[in-house]
Design a protein around this motif. Structure first.
Motif, PDB file in Angstrom:
ATOM      1  N   GLN A  34      42.143  44.652  46.942  1.00  0.00           N
ATOM      2  CA  GLN A  34      42.374  46.072  47.167  1.00  0.00           C
ATOM      3  C   GLN A  34      41.922  46.936  45.994  1.00  0.00           C
ATOM      4  N   ASN A  35      41.549  46.328  44.887  1.00  0.00           N
ATOM      5  CA  ASN A  35      41.161  47.085  43.694  1.00  0.00           C
ATOM      6  C   ASN A  35      39.790  46.657  43.183  1.00  0.00           C
ATOM      7  N   LEU A  36      38.825  46.580  44.087  1.00  0.00           N
ATOM      8  CA  LEU A  36      37.478  46.158  43.719  1.00  0.00           C
ATOM      9  C   LEU A  36      36.591  47.299  43.237  1.00  0.00           C
ATOM     10  N   THR A  37      37.039  48.523  43.411  1.00  0.00           N
ATOM     11  CA  THR A  37      36.202  49.653  43.007  1.00  0.00           C
ATOM     12  C   THR A  37      36.038  49.679  41.493  1.00  0.00           C
ATOM     13  N   TYR A  38      34.851  50.100  41.066  1.00  0.00           N
ATOM     14  CA  TYR A  38      34.570  50.200  39.640  1.00  0.00           C
ATOM     15  C   TYR A  38      35.101  51.520  39.098  1.00  0.00           C
ATOM     16  N   VAL A  39      35.674  51.451  37.924  1.00  0.00           N
ATOM     17  CA  VAL A  39      36.158  52.647  37.243  1.00  0.00           C
ATOM     18  C   VAL A  39      35.530  52.687  35.852  1.00  0.00           C
ATOM     19  N   ARG A  40      35.371  53.888  35.351  1.00  0.00           N
ATOM     20  CA  ARG A  40      34.816  54.064  34.008  1.00  0.00           C
ATOM     21  C   ARG A  40      35.967  54.229  33.027  1.00  0.00           C
ATOM     22  N   ALA A  49      32.352  50.270  32.373  1.00  0.00           N
ATOM     23  CA  ALA A  49      32.741  50.353  33.778  1.00  0.00           C
ATOM     24  C   ALA A  49      33.048  48.935  34.241  1.00  0.00           C
ATOM     25  N   PRO A  51      35.697  46.568  37.369  1.00  0.00           N
ATOM     26  CA  PRO A  51      36.606  46.680  38.511  1.00  0.00           C
ATOM     27  C   PRO A  51      38.018  47.057  38.036  1.00  0.00           C
ATOM     28  N   LEU A  52      38.696  47.851  38.840  1.00  0.00           N
ATOM     29  CA  LEU A  52      40.035  48.317  38.475  1.00  0.00           C
ATOM     30  C   LEU A  52      40.986  47.161  38.208  1.00  0.00           C
ATOM     31  N   TRP A  53      40.911  46.091  39.020  1.00  0.00           N
ATOM     32  CA  TRP A  53      41.828  44.965  38.829  1.00  0.00           C
ATOM     33  C   TRP A  53      41.623  44.323  37.460  1.00  0.00           C
TER      34      TRP A  53
END
Length: 74
Positions: A34-40, A49, A51-53
């Motif tokens: 559920q937290n695969l999106t990349y964040v900076r 950058a 993955p959020l996890w």
């Protein structure tokens, strides 16, 4: 002086331990998926950058290490 034998883990206890371990792995897998999106992440001069996890896992590990090694010793 008789030493008492160490209590052994029974089959029922192993089953309970295995069930808890499987549940924790399932929860961790759901969390990761559920937290695969990349964040900076920007920290002073450090920019990345990821993955959020992974960012949350690194933050958890750093917090644990800081808390573990900063305890007062009596």
């Amino acid at each position: 002086m008789d030493k008492e034998p160490k209590p052994r883990i029974t089959g029922k206890q192993w089953a309970s331990i295995a069930l808890v371990a499987i549940a924790l792995v399932a929860i961790a897998l759901v969390f990761i998926l559920q937290n695969l999106t990349y964040v900076r992440v920007e920290f002073f001069l450090f920019h990345t950058a990821a993955p959020l996890w992974l960012i949350l896992l690194i933050t958890l590990a750093a917090g644990y290490a800081i808390g573990r090694f900063s305890k007062r010793r009596n």
